[in-house]
Design an enzyme around this catalytic site. Structure first.
Site, mmCIF file in Angstrom:
data_model
loop_
_atom_site.group_PDB
_atom_site.id
_atom_site.type_symbol
_atom_site.label_atom_id
_atom_site.label_comp_id
_atom_site.label_asym_id
_atom_site.label_seq_id
_atom_site.Cartn_x
_atom_site.Cartn_y
_atom_site.Cartn_z
ATOM 1 N N LYS A 24 0.812 -1.221 0.000
ATOM 2 C CA LYS A 24 0.000 0.000 0.000
ATOM 3 C C LYS A 24 0.842 1.267 0.000
ATOM 4 O O LYS A 24 2.057 1.249 0.186
ATOM 5 C CB LYS A 24 -0.977 -0.021 1.184
ATOM 6 C CG LYS A 24 -2.098 -1.032 0.978
ATOM 7 C CD LYS A 24 -3.141 -0.996 2.076
ATOM 8 C CE LYS A 24 -4.271 -1.970 1.771
ATOM 9 N NZ LYS A 24 -5.267 -2.035 2.867
ATOM 10 N N ARG A 62 -3.418 -9.834 5.737
ATOM 11 C CA ARG A 62 -3.948 -10.043 4.382
ATOM 12 C C ARG A 62 -2.884 -9.581 3.388
ATOM 13 O O ARG A 62 -2.485 -8.413 3.393
ATOM 14 C CB ARG A 62 -5.245 -9.248 4.220
ATOM 15 C CG ARG A 62 -5.921 -9.392 2.865
ATOM 16 C CD ARG A 62 -7.230 -8.598 2.848
ATOM 17 N NE ARG A 62 -7.920 -8.710 1.556
ATOM 18 C CZ ARG A 62 -7.685 -7.937 0.511
ATOM 19 N NH1 ARG A 62 -6.772 -6.963 0.587
ATOM 20 N NH2 ARG A 62 -8.355 -8.104 -0.613
#
Length: 292
Positions: free
Chosen positions: A235, A269
């Protein structure tokens, strides 16, 4: 005690102090006796990191098989990109992408989570055998979602999210309020605590600084009494520090997820399963002080 007092006053409870040590779902139990890894399988043309790579049925199945071979604990299948500025996908299109491949992925044997905030898609996926619903809006977007999950017997992951970022927001307090609302909706629908999990939503409606603050204060969220999922894989907050493109953020992802394990996350995740399974094993050895 309010979250603002908690931030500046007495320490937060120990990680996972009151959280169930398992996640019960429609086909069994996922125990949190060790750190767990959820693998991401995006059946989308436009996801921020791997959009278009697994749209074809054979490619998606091959990816799922690799994850299982590498020791994944849950496969999270999604058919709508949730990257910033992504166009919303109607439920019909979302299911059109999922229908050709979801049953075959489930048949491989690993627990499957459906990454959707739409009750109709969740119901169809659970009817095929998905055992977890991963809702990025924490049951707060689709009014039918909580009741739908309750009826299926699936577990639910309830994530904190925001439509916009606000650098001046007390993000910890905002996450607390959202979690409390999501848990209330789950309880009203009859979803028991052992079928609930929380996700603070790293990168969703947060500045990079707010995302780092959230990870650094992860122990604080043990106050809600549920296991925690953290997803920071590839991210923007990693790129903000390392100044690397999405495909070069593995090492940053490993660092953040290992920190998350140490601070109380039950599961992470991720895009890259094998290195995270190794990191989870090392984190477990460290926290248990046992190499065996």
């Amino acid at each position: 005690m309010t979250s603002s007092h908690r931030e500046h006053g007495s320490p937060s409870p120990a990680p996972q102090a009151r959280a169930p040590r398992l996640l019960r779902h429609s086909r069994g139990v996922l125990p949190f006796d060790r750190p767990r890894v959820m693998g991401i399988l995006n059946i989308t043309p436009d996801s921020f990191s791997d959009g278009g790579r697994f749209l074809a049925r054979d490619d998606a199945l091959a990816s799922a098989r690799r994850m299982i071979a590498h020791g994944v604990d849950v496969i999270d299948v999604g058919a709508e990109s949730t990257r910033p500025n992504a166009l919303p996908v109607p439920a019909e299109e979302e299911w059109r992408r999922l229908a050709p491949v979801l049953a075959a992925i489930i048949a491989l044997g690993a627990p499957v989570s459906i990454d959707t905030y739409k009750a109709d898609v969740a119901a169809k996926a659970c009817a095929l055998g998905a055992v977890i619903v991963n809702d990025i809006w924490g049951l707060q977007k689709d009014p039918a979602m909580a009741a739908t999950i309750a009826e299926t017997g699936a577990a639910v992951i309830m994530m904190h999210n925001r439509d916009t970022t606000d650098p001046g927001l007390d993000i910890i307090a905002d996450i607390d309020r959202s979690f409390e609302r999501s848990m209330e909706l789950a309880a009203r629908a009859g979803i028991p605590p052992e079928r609930q999990m929380l996700d603070p939503g790293i990168g969703f409606g947060k500045t990079p600084d707010q995302s780092y603050k959230t990870i650094n204060r992860l122990e604080h969220f043990a106050r809600h009494g549920l296991p925690l999922l953290v997803g920071a894989s590839r991210k923007r907050l990693i790129g903000a520090v390392l100044d690397v493109d999405t495909e070069d953020r593995l090492y940053g992802s490993l660092a953040l997820h290992t920190i998350a394990f140490i601070k109380g996350a039950a599961m992470v995740r991720v895009h890259n399963v094998q290195p995270h399974v190794d990191a989870a094993r090392i984190a477990h050895a460290t926290m248990s002080e046992h190499a065996g």
